[in-house]
Scaffold this active site. Structure first.
Site, mmCIF file in Angstrom:
data_model
loop_
_atom_site.group_PDB
_atom_site.id
_atom_site.type_symbol
_atom_site.label_atom_id
_atom_site.label_comp_id
_atom_site.label_asym_id
_atom_site.label_seq_id
_atom_site.Cartn_x
_atom_site.Cartn_y
_atom_site.Cartn_z
ATOM 1 N N ARG A 112 0.853 -1.187 0.000
ATOM 2 C CA ARG A 112 0.000 0.000 0.000
ATOM 3 C C ARG A 112 0.889 1.237 0.000
ATOM 4 N NH1 ARG A 112 -2.328 -2.461 4.521
ATOM 5 N NH2 ARG A 112 -1.447 -0.789 5.765
ATOM 6 N N HIS A 290 -11.655 -2.261 10.807
ATOM 7 C CA HIS A 290 -10.572 -3.164 10.428
ATOM 8 C C HIS A 290 -10.485 -4.264 11.484
ATOM 9 C CE1 HIS A 290 -5.994 -3.562 9.437
ATOM 10 N NE2 HIS A 290 -6.699 -4.361 8.681
#
Length: 651
Positions: A112, A290
Site C-alpha cells: 500500500r 478493520h
C-alpha cells in the site's frame, strides 16, 4: 502482448459504443467523443441500468480502451482471463496444487502506498483534524476536489488505449443483505478481475441487483502508462512514480492509478470497505472497522462472537482461524480482516458481517504450526503474489521450512535461485495469498447470515514487546474507546514503512480512516447513548511481550484460546476472575486456564506494569492526541487520558 479479444473465440461483440455515444456530462474535465472502434467483447451495454451505463460510458470516453468487457463472474470467464494472464506472463501455473497461480509484481509495486492515498473533500477539516503548528497529519491525507480532478486529468485520458476495460459489478457482503453495499470497479487489469472474483461477490447476481437503477460505489482503476517510458516489467505494467489513490466520500467514488497491487487495486477492500465504508457508516449510524470476526463455543455449548482490531501482520488471520489448544472449545471463522457492524433493532446488540468473500492474507509466517486452518485453505483456487516458487511446482515462504520436501530447490520472488544461506528472504515480507473464504475448514455456518452475527466482545491489540500485559479489560465503554484510540504497534510490511518502529495505530485504522479522527471517536462514543443498546465489553490484548532476552513470554497461536476463555467468562459476568489495576481489569491469580501448557509461563512478568513505562506511555499518547487530534479530541477521551495519568502515579 495478447489482449483479451484474442481469447474470445466464442464471444461475438454484442454492441459498439459508437452507437451509444454519450449524451451526459463526463465527470472528468476531459471529454472524448470519438468512440468508434470500441467494442463490447463480453456482456451487453444495453442491459445496464442508466446509472451504471453512464458510469461505464463516461470512463470509456476518458480512458479510451479498445474493448469493454462486462464481467459476469462465471467459471468460463475466469478460465479465459487466466489463459490470457498466463500468455501475458502475469500468472504462472502451480501444477502442484489445484487451480493455483503465482504472480510476481514489479519490485516497485509491492505494498500500500499510504503517502499517495488521499481523501478528497470540500474542506480539509472533514478529513483531518487541525494539527499543532508544524505537525504533519498522520491520520489521513487530504486533497481538495479540484486537485483530485487535476490528478485525473494528468493521468487518465487515453490511459487504456489498446487495452480491454473490465467492468466488475460486486457486492460487499451477501447480495441482498441489509448490511451489504454494492459497487462497480472499472479496471484494465485481468489480475484485478480474478482477485475481485475471489474477494467479493462478483458478477451476474450483482448486475441483477443493480438493474433497479440503485446507487452504488463507483471505483475506477488503471494500471497506468509511465510518461515517456516503457514498462520495466511488461508482465506487470504499472506507473509507480505517478501512483495515486483518491476517495471522494461525498460522491462515493474511488479513483486509483498506477499500481496493480493489493489494496491499491482491489478497490472493494480497504478503499471501499474501510475508507468510503466508514464515511457511509457515520452517515447511516453504524461502524465499518478493520476487525476480524470469530465465533467461540465453550465446553458447555454456549456460543459467543467477538471482533478484534489488530494492525496488518499482527496475527489477525491466525486468530480468526485459531485451532484451540484447550479441549472442548470450538472456534469458527466469520472473517479475518473487516467487520461492518450495525445495531440490531430487535436485540439491541451490534451485529456484524464480513463484507468480503475471501482471504487476502500475508503469507510469510503462515505454516502448519502457526495456522493449520489457513494451510488447509490456500492450496486450491488461489492466486499467490510475490511468494517464492519451488522446483516441484509449488510455493514457498518464510515459515514453510518444515513443509519443504527434500531435494526441492527454491526460486525467490525476483526469479532467482535462492537458499537460506544467502541472507535474503525468498518471499517478499508482504507477499500474499488470495483464497476463497468458503474453502476454510472452520468457516462459521452463519458467516453469510443476512442479519450478521451478534457481538459480545471487542478486542484491540498490537505488537508491543514491552510494558503492555497479555490482556486487560476496559472499565466501561468510554474507557474502551480510549483503548482503541491509544493503540500503538510495531510497523508492518503491509505499508511502505521500514524498520520495527512503534507507531500509533488507533483502532488499527490509521491508514484507513475515511474522515476526521476526532469525529470518528465521537461517533464511537455516541453508541452508549442509544436506547436499549447492549454494548459489547472491550479488551486489549498483546501476544508479543518479550523478556529481557528477547524471547516471547506467551506461546500464542492456539494457546490464545486461554485468553479468549477468560474474556468470555468476563462477558458472562464472572466477577471473581478479574482484579482492578490502574490500566484496567486483568486476570485474577489462577484465573487464566494454563492446564496442559508445555512450558512455564512467567505470569508475574507477563502482567507486570512498570511505572516508568506507563508514565512514558501516557506522555506519548497525550502528545499524539495534541499533535494529531487537537481541538477535535472529544472531551470524554481527554478525560480518560487524565484519569489514566492520575492512576499510573500509584504504580
Amino acid at each position: 502482448m495478447p489482449e483479451f479479444s484474442e481469447f474470445c473465440d466464442d464471444y461475438a461483440p454484442s454492441s459498439d459504443l459508437s452507437s451509444v455515444v454519450k449524451r451526459v456530462k463526463v465527470q472528468s474535465p476531459i471529454f472524448y467523443n470519438n468512440l468508434r472502434g470500441v467494442s463490447i467483447v463480453h456482456g451487453h451495454i444495453d442491459s445496464l441500468s442508466p446509472k451504471l451505463r453512464e458510469f461505464v460510458e463516461s470512463n470509456v470516453e476518458l480512458c479510451r480502451p479498445s474493448h469493454v468487457h462486462i464481467c459476469d463472474g462465471s467459471e468460463a470467464e475466469n478460465t479465459k482471463l487466466t489463459r490470457l494472464m498466463v500468455s501475458q506472463g502475469t500468472l504462472r501455473p502451480l501444477p502442484k496444487y489445484k487451480n493455483c497461480w503465482l504472480a510476481l509484481t514489479n519490485p516497485k509495486d509491492v505494498a500500500r502506498v499510504e503517502s499517495r492515498t488521499f481523501m478528497c473533500t470540500r474542506n480539509r477539516s472533514e478529513t483531518v483534524s487541525k494539527t499543532r503548528a508544524g505537525a504533519a497529519s498522520k491520520l489521513g491525507n487530504w486533497m481538495s476536489l479540484e486537485d483530485m480532478q487535476l490528478a485525473i486529468k494528468e493521468r487518465f485520458p487515453g490511459c487504456m488505449e489498446g487495452h480491454t476495460m473490465y467492468v466488475i459489478p460486486f457486492s460487499m457482503g451477501p447480495v441482498g443483505s441489509p448490511l451489504s453495499k454494492l459497487g462497480v470497479e472499472i479496471t484494465d487489469s485481468p489480475y484485478v478481475v480474478a482477485s475481485m472474483r475471489i474477494m467479493t461477490r462478483m458478477g451476474s447476481q450483482v448486475l441483477k441487483a443493480l438493474a433497479t437503477n440503485c446507487d452504488f460505489v463507483k471505483a475506477l482503476h488503471a494500471l497506468g502508462r509511465p510518461l515517456g517510458k516503457t514498462h520495466e516489467n511488461p508482465s506487470w505494467p504499472c506507473d509507480p512514480e505517478r501512483t495515486i489513490i483518491m476517495h471522494n466520500p461525498e460522491a462515493n467514488e474511488i479513483v486509483s492509478y498506477g499500481s496493480g497491487y493489493g489494496g491499491n487495486s482491489l478497490l472493494g477492500k480497504k478503499c471501499f470497505a474501510l475508507r468510503i465504508g466508514s464515511c457511509i457508516a457515520k452517515k447511516e449510524g453504524w461502524l465499518a472497522e478493520h476487525m476480524l470476526i470469530l465465533g467461540i463455543t465453550n465446553p458447555q455449548g454456549v456460543k459467543r462472537y467477538i471482533v478484534a482490531a489488530f494492525p496488518s501482520a499482527c496475527g489477525k488471520t491466525n486468530l480468526a482461524m485459531l485451532q484451540s489448544s484447550l479441549p472442548g472449545y470450538k472456534v469458527e471463522c466469520v472473517g479475518d480482516d473487516i467487520a461492518w457492524m450495525k445495531v440490531h433493532p430487535r436485540t439491541g446488540k451490534l451485529h456484524a458481517i464480513n463484507p468480503e468473500n475471501g482471504f487476502f492474507g500475508v503469507a510469510p509466517g503462515t505454516s502448519t504450526e502457526t495456522n493449520p486452518n489457513a494451510m488447509k485453505t490456500v492450496f486450491s483456487n488461489t492466486v499467490f503474489t510475490n511468494v517464492a516458487s519451488t522446483s516441484d511446482g509449488g510455493v514457498f515462504w518464510e515459515g514453510m521450512e518444515k513443509e519443504l520436501p527434500p531435494g526441492v530447490s527454491i526460486t525467490d520472488w525476483h526469479g532467482k535461485a535462492w537458499n537460506k544461506s544467502m541472507g535474503t528472504t525468498a518471499a517478499h515480507p508482504n507477499s500474499r495469498f488470495c483464497s476463497p473464504a468458503n474453502q476454510c475448514p472452520i468457516m462459521d455456518p452463519a458467516w453469510e447470515a443476512s442479519e450478521g452475527v451478534p457481538i459480545d466482545a471487542i478486542l484491540f491489540g498490537g505488537r508491543r514487546p514491552a510494558g503492555v500485559p497479555l490482556v486487560y479489560e476496559a472499565f466501561d465503554w468510554d474507557h474502551g474507546v480510549f483503548l482503541g484510540a491509544s493503540m500503538r504497534s510495531e510497523a508492518t510490511a503491509a505499508a511502505e514503512f521500514k524498520g520495527k518502529m512503534i507507531m500509533h495505530d488507533p483502532f488499527a485504522m490509521r491508514p484507513f480512516f475515511g474522515y476526521n479522527f476526532g469525529h470518528y471517536l465521537q461517533h464511537w462514543l455516541s453508541f452508549k447513548d442509544r436506547p436499549n443498546i447492549q454494548l459489547p465489553k472491550i479488551f486489549h490484548v498483546n501476544w508479543f511481550r518479550k523478556n529481557d532476552q528477547g524471547k516471547f513470554l506467551w506461546p500464542g497461536f492456539g494457546d490464545n484460546i486461554r485468553v479468549l476463555d477468560w474474556v468470555l467468562r468476563r462477558v458472562e459476568g464472572d466477577s471473581e476472575s478479574a482484579v482492578k489495576t490502574p490500566i484496567g481489569y486483568v486476570p485474577a491469580p489462577g484465573a487464566l486456564n494454563l492446564e496442559g501448557l508445555q512450558e512455564n509461563i512467567d505470569l508475574q512478568q507477563l502482567f507486570h506494569l512498570p511505572k516508568d513505562f506507563w508514565t512514558q506511555e501516557v506522555e506519548e499518547i497525550g502528545r499524539y492526541f495534541e499533535e494529531q487530534v487537537g481541538e477535535d479530541l472529544p472531551k470524554p477521551v481527554a478525560a480518560q487520558l487524565e484519569a489514566l495519568k492520575a492512576r499510573v502515579t500509584s504504580l
